[in-house]
Design a protein around this motif. Structure first.
Motif, mmCIF file in Angstrom:
data_model
loop_
_atom_site.group_PDB
_atom_site.id
_atom_site.type_symbol
_atom_site.label_atom_id
_atom_site.label_comp_id
_atom_site.label_asym_id
_atom_site.label_seq_id
_atom_site.Cartn_x
_atom_site.Cartn_y
_atom_site.Cartn_z
ATOM 1 N N MET A 1 0.843 -1.174 0.000
ATOM 2 C CA MET A 1 0.000 0.000 0.000
ATOM 3 C C MET A 1 0.893 1.244 0.000
ATOM 4 O O MET A 1 1.910 1.288 0.688
ATOM 5 N N LEU A 2 0.536 2.277 -0.719
ATOM 6 C CA LEU A 2 1.275 3.531 -0.772
ATOM 7 C C LEU A 2 0.908 4.394 0.414
ATOM 8 O O LEU A 2 -0.238 4.417 0.853
ATOM 9 N N ASN A 3 1.895 5.106 0.946
ATOM 10 C CA ASN A 3 1.664 5.915 2.132
ATOM 11 C C ASN A 3 2.233 7.315 1.898
ATOM 12 O O ASN A 3 3.443 7.474 1.752
ATOM 13 N N LEU A 4 1.386 8.333 1.883
ATOM 14 C CA LEU A 4 1.801 9.723 1.726
ATOM 15 C C LEU A 4 2.144 10.289 3.091
ATOM 16 O O LEU A 4 1.404 10.098 4.060
ATOM 17 N N ARG A 5 3.290 10.976 3.195
ATOM 18 C CA ARG A 5 3.689 11.548 4.472
ATOM 19 C C ARG A 5 4.234 12.952 4.253
ATOM 20 O O ARG A 5 4.591 13.331 3.151
ATOM 21 N N VAL A 6 4.318 13.704 5.325
ATOM 22 C CA VAL A 6 4.884 15.047 5.287
ATOM 23 C C VAL A 6 6.404 14.914 5.270
ATOM 24 O O VAL A 6 6.964 14.065 5.967
ATOM 25 N N SER A 7 7.057 15.745 4.476
ATOM 26 C CA SER A 7 8.513 15.681 4.395
ATOM 27 C C SER A 7 9.154 16.065 5.724
ATOM 28 O O SER A 7 8.575 16.817 6.508
ATOM 29 N N SER A 8 10.335 15.543 5.972
ATOM 30 C CA SER A 8 11.074 15.896 7.184
ATOM 31 C C SER A 8 12.555 15.960 6.837
ATOM 32 O O SER A 8 13.055 15.167 6.046
ATOM 33 N N LYS A 9 13.219 16.942 7.434
ATOM 34 C CA LYS A 9 14.638 17.122 7.159
ATOM 35 C C LYS A 9 15.443 16.105 7.958
ATOM 36 O O LYS A 9 15.264 15.958 9.153
ATOM 37 N N LYS A 10 16.346 15.419 7.280
ATOM 38 C CA LYS A 10 17.202 14.437 7.927
ATOM 39 C C LYS A 10 18.651 14.842 7.714
ATOM 40 O O LYS A 10 18.994 15.514 6.745
ATOM 41 N N GLN A 11 19.500 14.457 8.628
ATOM 42 C CA GLN A 11 20.923 14.741 8.528
ATOM 43 C C GLN A 11 21.500 13.850 7.428
ATOM 44 O O GLN A 11 21.400 12.635 7.477
ATOM 45 N N ALA A 12 22.098 14.476 6.422
ATOM 46 C CA ALA A 12 22.694 13.704 5.332
ATOM 47 C C ALA A 12 23.925 14.428 4.818
ATOM 48 O O ALA A 12 23.988 15.654 4.828
ATOM 49 N N LYS A 13 24.904 13.664 4.388
ATOM 50 C CA LYS A 13 26.099 14.234 3.785
ATOM 51 C C LYS A 13 25.957 14.143 2.273
ATOM 52 O O LYS A 13 25.421 13.178 1.745
ATOM 53 N N ILE A 14 26.462 15.154 1.605
ATOM 54 C CA ILE A 14 26.375 15.186 0.149
ATOM 55 C C ILE A 14 27.417 14.251 -0.444
ATOM 56 O O ILE A 14 28.580 14.267 -0.054
ATOM 57 N N LYS A 15 26.995 13.467 -1.382
ATOM 58 C CA LYS A 15 27.885 12.628 -2.177
ATOM 59 C C LYS A 15 27.665 13.058 -3.611
ATOM 60 O O LYS A 15 26.608 12.810 -4.186
ATOM 61 N N LEU A 16 28.655 13.729 -4.164
ATOM 62 C CA LEU A 16 28.462 14.364 -5.454
ATOM 63 C C LEU A 16 29.701 14.224 -6.321
ATOM 64 O O LEU A 16 30.819 14.360 -5.823
ATOM 65 N N ALA A 17 29.498 13.958 -7.574
ATOM 66 C CA ALA A 17 30.597 13.933 -8.540
ATOM 67 C C ALA A 17 30.159 14.742 -9.757
ATOM 68 O O ALA A 17 29.012 14.641 -10.197
#
Length: 94
Positions: A1-17
């Motif tokens: 079943m699909l579940n819609l939720r409100v976004s929340s900010k999480k601690q994440a490090k950028i991995k970018l090339a």
């Protein structure tokens, strides 16, 4: 079943090339991304291994450039990163 939720900010490090051929805008894009993350040109350092290409965009703001000449070993890059980190730790503006 699909579940819609409100976004929340999480601690994440950028991995970018960024990858592209010569002249495709890698340095320019990296500078704009860094400015978008910091909102302060003086907090940005570019380790320039492409014969002064980082200075082509000096009109954008007063970012820092550490040029590398001829020696591009991993050890030199590690040393360059440490120089940038030490500059950050030794200055309130960086």
């Amino acid at each position: 079943m699909l579940n819609l939720r409100v976004s929340s900010k999480k601690q994440a490090k950028i991995k970018l090339a960024l990858q592209g051929c010569t002249g495709s805008g890698k340095t320019y894009s990296a500078l704009l991304l860094a400015y978008g993350l910091t909102n302060d040109w003086t907090k940005i350092a570019v380790i320039d291994s492409e014969n002064g290409s980082a200075d082509l965009y000096a009109h954008l703001g007063s970012y820092n450039v550490l040029p590398l000449q001829d020696n591009f070993t991993p050890e030199i890059y590690i040393e360059a990163i440490k120089v940038c980190e030490d500059a950050k730790n030794g200055s309130d503006n960086y």
